[in-house]
Design an enzyme around this catalytic site. Structure first.
Site, PDB file in Angstrom:
ATOM      1  N   SER A 271       0.790  -1.233   0.000  1.00 24.79           N
ATOM      2  CA  SER A 271       0.000   0.000   0.000  1.00 24.79           C
ATOM      3  C   SER A 271       0.822   1.283   0.000  1.00 24.79           C
ATOM      4  O   SER A 271       0.266   2.373  -0.128  1.00 24.79           O
ATOM      5  CB  SER A 271      -0.952   0.017   1.200  1.00 24.79           C
ATOM      6  OG  SER A 271      -0.239   0.062   2.407  1.00 24.79           O
ATOM      7  N   LYS A 316      -5.594   5.292   8.520  1.00 30.14           N
ATOM      8  CA  LYS A 316      -4.513   6.049   7.896  1.00 30.14           C
ATOM      9  C   LYS A 316      -4.847   7.539   7.813  1.00 30.14           C
ATOM     10  O   LYS A 316      -3.961   8.392   7.886  1.00 30.14           O
ATOM     11  CB  LYS A 316      -4.220   5.474   6.511  1.00 30.14           C
ATOM     12  CG  LYS A 316      -3.650   4.067   6.572  1.00 30.14           C
ATOM     13  CD  LYS A 316      -3.351   3.493   5.195  1.00 30.14           C
ATOM     14  CE  LYS A 316      -2.742   2.102   5.321  1.00 30.14           C
ATOM     15  NZ  LYS A 316      -2.383   1.510   4.021  1.00 30.14           N
TER      16      LYS A 316
END
Length: 375
Positions: A271, A316
């Site tokens: 990611s 996040k």
């Protein structure tokens, strides 16, 4: 004859009273019963609270992990070190974001902590098997995460160079054919693809563009090198959500003109690819794209520059805000998870390709943010 009001003993041995109980005694009895019930309830609550604080829970708890500035340094060494080409400094930050996941056994936490995490917008709770798998699967999952981490760095380098107009030559080895592929039995494992419809393909991007220019079901001629000779096979393409594909697994080997070394060993998975690509592009260009802006983000990246969705984006977002970022780049396919979960002071830009993301950081640095697509 018994005195009026005196207790009498019946044939079955039960004790009764000859006169009704007074209101005062009734109140005393009720109070006593209530006190007993409350004592028992209080004891049960205390036992439950004690259990919540000491009983391990078979759940995994996730939250915001550390962020890393791909333009910054760690112990005096650039986090992303580039050799083989001139590099340039930047005054901004490009922070890759992570998720930190813990479980009972890796550190002591309890059902009480699980319930608190479940109620918090900054954390999530799932059965630990969903994250770590069974004991036999966990080691394999960790190994795969490291493979994905390394592969994402290569993909980030290739896509960054291609986006800057520097083609990266590749040897495109056929690793097999997908189920239902018309190429089955025609293209063999170990073949090397060298041309599409008579036109040479020297990079993976050229291969993707040549196949993508066709419509699903079109005939396509694929030329491969096999045992020192060139062989051309013609077959129909397949339909992949409206795009033409040849149904062949390709394992490319890239001839990279630069070396990229990443000084992070505590992160796994793919990611961080997007933020690696942007960091490489920023370091290889003389212009200061960010002009001091702090931008965080996430997303996978493939060698053609396509940005893919990731997990844990809500965590996040909080990690980015905690690190002082004012902007966050999110894969457009994650927008459903982003909506309603954006921390105060954080601006989200939805991106679909590396070109989208590079344009976004350039416009952020220039203060030209009106019209940037959000989620």
């Amino acid at each position: 004859m018994p005195h009026p009001g005196a207790p009498s003993i019946g044939d079955n041995g039960t004790v009764t009273t000859a006169e009704p109980t007074s209101p005062a005694s009734t109140e005393r009895a009720t109070t006593t019963r209530r006190g007993t019930v409350m004592s028992v309830a209080g004891l049960a609550t205390s036992v439950l609270i004690a259990a919540l604080t000491v009983v391990p829970s078979p759940y995994a708890v996730g939250g915001a992990g550390p962020t890393f500035d791909t333009l910054g340094e760690a112990d005096g060494v650039p986090l992303v070190e580039i050799s083989g080409a001139p590099t340039f400094d930047s005054t901004g930050e490009l922070r890759l974001t992570t998720v930190s996941v813990s479980r009972a056994g890796s550190q002591p936490f309890t059902l009480g902590r699980v319930l608190a995490a479940w109620a918090s917008p900054r954390q999530y709770v799932v059965p630990q098997e969903e994250v770590f798998g069974t004991p036999g699967e966990e080691e394999a999952a960790e190994e795969q995460a490291q493979v994905d981490w390394i592969t994402s760095q290569e993909s980030a380098t290739v896509s960054a160079l291609e986006a800057l107009g520097h083609p990266v030559p590749a040897t495109m080895l056929v690793a097999g054919t997908a189920d239902g592929s018309r190429a089955e039995g025609l293209l063999l494992e170990g073949d090397v693809i060298v041309a599409i419809d008579g036109g040479a393909v020297d990079t993976f991007d050229e291969l993707a563009e040549a196949v993508g220019a066709r419509s699903p079901g079109d005939e396509i001629a694929v030329t491969v090198e096999r045992e020192g000779a060139e062989v051309t096979e013609t077959f129909a393409t397949l339909d992949d959500d409206g795009d033409a594909v040849i149904g062949v697994y390709v394992d490319p080997t890239f001839d990279l003109p630069i070396d990229v070394t990443v000084q992070i060993d505590s992160v796994g998975g793919p990611s961080a690819g997007l933020m690696f690509s942007l960091g490489i592009m920023d370091r290889l260009t003389e212009v200061d794209e960010l002009a001091g802006a702090r931008v965080a983000g996430t997303g996978t990246i493939d060698t053609t520059g396509d940005v893919g969705p990731i997990g844990g984006i809500r965590m996040k977002l909080y990690g980015a805000a905690d690190a002082g970022a004012a902007w966050f780049l999110a894969p457009i396919e994650n927008c459903a998870d982003v909506r309603g979960n954006i921390p105060d002071g954080l601006n989200v830009v939805a991106v679909d390709t590396l070109d989208d993301a590079y344009e976004a950081i350039t416009r952020i640095g220039a203060g030209d943010t009106a019209g940037l697509p959000g989620c």
